[in-house]
Design a protein around this motif. Structure first.
Motif, PDB file in Angstrom:
ATOM      1  N   ASP A 158       0.846  -1.193   0.000  1.00 34.49           N
ATOM      2  CA  ASP A 158       0.000   0.000   0.000  1.00 34.49           C
ATOM      3  C   ASP A 158       0.883   1.246   0.000  1.00 34.49           C
ATOM      4  O   ASP A 158       1.767   1.402   0.847  1.00 34.49           O
ATOM      5  N   GLN A 181       1.674  -1.020   4.203  1.00 33.71           N
ATOM      6  CA  GLN A 181       1.322  -2.393   4.560  1.00 33.71           C
ATOM      7  C   GLN A 181       1.532  -3.308   3.354  1.00 33.71           C
ATOM      8  O   GLN A 181       1.128  -2.981   2.239  1.00 33.71           O
ATOM      9  N   THR A 226      -5.678  -7.763   3.523  1.00 30.33           N
ATOM     10  CA  THR A 226      -4.462  -8.280   2.913  1.00 30.33           C
ATOM     11  C   THR A 226      -4.555  -9.800   2.818  1.00 30.33           C
ATOM     12  O   THR A 226      -5.389 -10.426   3.468  1.00 30.33           O
ATOM     13  N   ASN A 248      -5.493  -3.205   7.184  1.00 29.77           N
ATOM     14  CA  ASN A 248      -4.771  -2.149   6.478  1.00 29.77           C
ATOM     15  C   ASN A 248      -5.510  -0.837   6.682  1.00 29.77           C
ATOM     16  O   ASN A 248      -6.182  -0.341   5.791  1.00 29.77           O
TER      17      ASN A 248
END
Length: 201
Positions: free
Chosen positions: A21, A26, A99, A105
């Motif tokens: 990300d 993340q 995820t 996240n």
């Protein structure tokens, strides 16, 4: 997208790609790309993998709508692995999790790094209509005074139960604190080092 040379021969024409990300940093998932998938990813701006089980190209989100919008792609030193920074549209995992590693996240704290860069830019390349640049122009005493004012305001606001006003004052204090650090020539990372040394686990 940037042009770069990858060594597809090491792993039978496939390159592993770590998907991260761009905002939260993340790690979201791991996938594989062949040369055709890489070209499609670069041309569309959305991550396309090569599905080893289906034996074809597969654009993440083609059925769910949860696309991975590409922000940046980096190649490792051996030219056989990609790091792709993305803006995920919805959950990444087919299970519905954020995820593929069953992690949430939700953190926005890495936005602070972007904000720090903007503050540094306003100091080094001031703009006429920039509030931040105007603080630097007034000198360290004015910046320090603003931090003090914001600290008092958040203390006052903490005595009430208005979440919106409290968070607004918290944001003001954090912003002016970052400006003060920059005005002093110190990095937030240095503050973090002090906290880590103090942390007893």
């Amino acid at each position: 997208m940037e042009n770069f040379s990858l060594d597809f021969d090491k792993s039978d024409g496939l390159i592993p790609a770590i998907i991260q990300d761009a905002k939260s940093k993340q790690v979201l998932m791991l996938g594989y790309l062949n040369e055709e998938a890489l070209e499609k990813t670069k041309s569309t701006g959305r991550v396309t993998f090569y599905s080893r089980t289906k034996g074809r190209l597969w654009t993440k989100g083609e059925t769910s709508g949860n696309f991975l919008e590409v922000k940046e792609m980096l190649v490792d030193c051996d030219r056989d692995t990609l790091l792709i920074y993305v803006d995920p549209v919805g959950p990444v995992c087919h299970t519905g999790a954020d995820t593929c590693f069953a992690e949430r996240n939700r953190s926005n704290t890495f936005f602070i790094d972007k904000l720090r860069k903007t503050i540094k830019s306003r100091k080094n390349n001031p703009l006429d209509n920039s509030y931040t640049a105007s603080l630097f122009a007034k000198g360290i005493n004015k910046v320090a005074q603003k931090v003090g004012e914001e600290a008092v305001e958040i203390v006052i606001e903490s005595k009430d139960d208005n979440k919106e006003l409290f968070l607004g004052e918290a944001a003001d204090l954090l912003f002016h604190y970052l400006v003060l650090l920059e005005a002093k020539g110190y990095e937030l990372d240095e503050v973090m080092e002090v906290l880590m040394r103090r942390h007893k686990g």
